[in-house]
Design a protein around this motif. Structure first.
Motif, PDB file in Angstrom:
ATOM      1  N   GLN A 178    -107.656 -22.544 -38.838  1.00 15.87           N
ATOM      2  CA  GLN A 178    -108.585 -23.614 -38.494  1.00 15.87           C
ATOM      3  C   GLN A 178    -110.022 -23.122 -38.532  1.00 15.87           C
ATOM      4  OE1 GLN A 178    -107.714 -26.788 -38.053  1.00 15.87           O
ATOM      5  NE2 GLN A 178    -109.857 -27.400 -37.776  1.00 15.87           N
ATOM      6  N   ASP A 208    -111.099 -22.826 -42.078  1.00 14.90           N
ATOM      7  CA  ASP A 208    -111.332 -24.160 -42.625  1.00 14.90           C
ATOM      8  C   ASP A 208    -112.686 -24.697 -42.179  1.00 14.90           C
ATOM      9  OD1 ASP A 208    -110.617 -26.609 -43.946  1.00 14.90           O
ATOM     10  OD2 ASP A 208    -110.138 -27.455 -41.994  1.00 14.90           O
ATOM     11  N   TRP A 211     -99.515 -25.818 -40.273  1.00 18.63           N
ATOM     12  CA  TRP A 211    -100.948 -26.050 -40.474  1.00 18.63           C
ATOM     13  C   TRP A 211    -101.235 -26.378 -41.931  1.00 18.63           C
ATOM     14  CZ3 TRP A 211    -105.202 -24.842 -43.211  1.00 18.63           C
ATOM     15  CH2 TRP A 211    -106.448 -25.146 -42.651  1.00 18.63           C
ATOM     16  N   GLU A 212    -100.617 -25.637 -42.839  1.00 20.99           N
ATOM     17  CA  GLU A 212    -100.839 -25.861 -44.269  1.00 20.99           C
ATOM     18  C   GLU A 212    -100.394 -27.263 -44.681  1.00 20.99           C
ATOM     19  OE1 GLU A 212     -99.800 -26.165 -48.444  1.00 20.99           O
ATOM     20  OE2 GLU A 212     -98.330 -26.057 -46.827  1.00 20.99           O
ATOM     21  N   HIS A 231    -102.970 -29.860 -43.891  1.00 24.97           N
ATOM     22  CA  HIS A 231    -104.254 -29.744 -44.581  1.00 24.97           C
ATOM     23  C   HIS A 231    -104.087 -29.593 -46.093  1.00 24.97           C
ATOM     24  CE1 HIS A 231    -105.020 -28.573 -40.417  1.00 24.97           C
ATOM     25  NE2 HIS A 231    -106.264 -28.936 -40.600  1.00 24.97           N
ATOM     26  N   ARG A 232    -102.970 -30.057 -46.620  1.00 28.50           N
ATOM     27  CA  ARG A 232    -102.629 -29.787 -48.020  1.00 28.50           C
ATOM     28  C   ARG A 232    -103.550 -30.472 -49.017  1.00 28.50           C
ATOM     29  NH1 ARG A 232     -96.744 -30.153 -48.352  1.00 28.50           N
ATOM     30  NH2 ARG A 232     -96.977 -28.155 -47.257  1.00 28.50           N
ATOM     31  N   LYS A 239    -106.651 -30.446 -49.226  1.00 28.22           N
ATOM     32  CA  LYS A 239    -107.834 -29.664 -49.561  1.00 28.22           C
ATOM     33  C   LYS A 239    -107.460 -28.606 -50.586  1.00 28.22           C
ATOM     34  CE  LYS A 239    -110.155 -30.447 -45.169  1.00 28.22           C
ATOM     35  NZ  LYS A 239    -110.851 -29.816 -44.012  1.00 28.22           N
TER      36      LYS A 239
END
Length: 245
Positions: free
Chosen positions: A200, A203, A234-235, A238-239, A241
């Motif tokens: 995070q 990011d 987490w991945e 936020h995939r 991006k």
């Protein structure tokens, strides 16, 4: 365009040693590490890059059968391979272009034979983050476009102290003169209590690549498996991006 999150395992050799020692194994996912990675992929969709070693003691990749090639190819959209070192104790800080080119090509030739892949990861982490300018130039000529730097305050490759500090602070550095890109490795999972928080942070600070990693031999530890799962969660969230370097 490439995924912004890069999840990798260094020192990969154990799954291949198992396949060589147990030639009647039905599936590559009968090996502990690959089986667990497939479980994570099936649940979260995460891809993984295994950074490989050609030689470990008396073992070399030449000993692995190509009978699993079809299964590797069926999973090539998420199970990727790349170069880490020719052997476990290799130090490329004093190597030359000819040596790294030869050792890279020997390793990738066998990985191609075993997995059937016609392309390999262009984002790699050399063993011990060691590689002089000549080595890095040679890797660029071989198609490598990003070298992953240390997750601590060690110097990485040919970068001097100030440039290594820049990578740690900014997440990346591009040597414009050489055309070589360096991206920071976040703290290895064996040294990190909350990998999702590190991801995070990366990011929010705009890292062009969020690189998390551990070592294949650490993957039998429950705490490492749990941290890897946290990374995958987490991945997944936020995939959308993508990498911008």
């Amino acid at each position: 365009m490439d995924d912004r999150v890069h999840v990798s395992l260094d020192d990969t050799k154990g799954c291949f040693k198992y396949l060589a020692a147990h030639p009647d194994t039905e599936s590559i996912f009968d090996t502990r590490v690959l089986g667990f990675l497939k479980e994570l992929h099936d649940e979260y969709g995460t891809g993984f890059t295994l950074l490989c070693i050609y030689k470990s003691g008396d073992f070399t990749l030449d000993q692995v059968s190509d009978r699993y090639q079809k299964e590797f190819l069926e999973n090539r959209d998420w199970l990727h391979f790349g170069f880490h070192a020719y052997e476990e104790n290799r130090d490329y800080s004093r190597a030359g272009a000819e040596q790294i080119q030869e050792e890279y090509q020997i390793t990738m030739k066998q990985l191609k034979r075993i997995t059937g892949a016609d392309s390999f990861s262009k984002i790699i982490r050399l063993h011990r983050f060691a590689g002089n300018l000549e080595v890095c130039r040679a890797l660029k000529e071989l198609g490598i476009r990003c070298l992953l730097t240390a997750d601590d305050e060690r110097l990485s490759y040919y970068l001097e102290t100030g440039l290594c500090r820049t990578v740690r602070q900014c997440g990346s550095y591009r040597d414009q003169e050489e055309g070589i890109c360096f991206c920071r490795s976040l703290p290895r999972l064996e040294h990190c209590q909350n990998p999702a928080a590190d991801m995070q942070m990366a990011d929010e600070q705009g890292y062009p690549l969020i690189s998390v990693f551990t070592h294949e031999w650490q993957m039998d530890r429950d705490e490492i498996k749990n941290r890897m799962r946290e990374c995958c969660i987490w991945e997944q969230m936020h995939r959308s991006k993508q990498s911008c370097f």
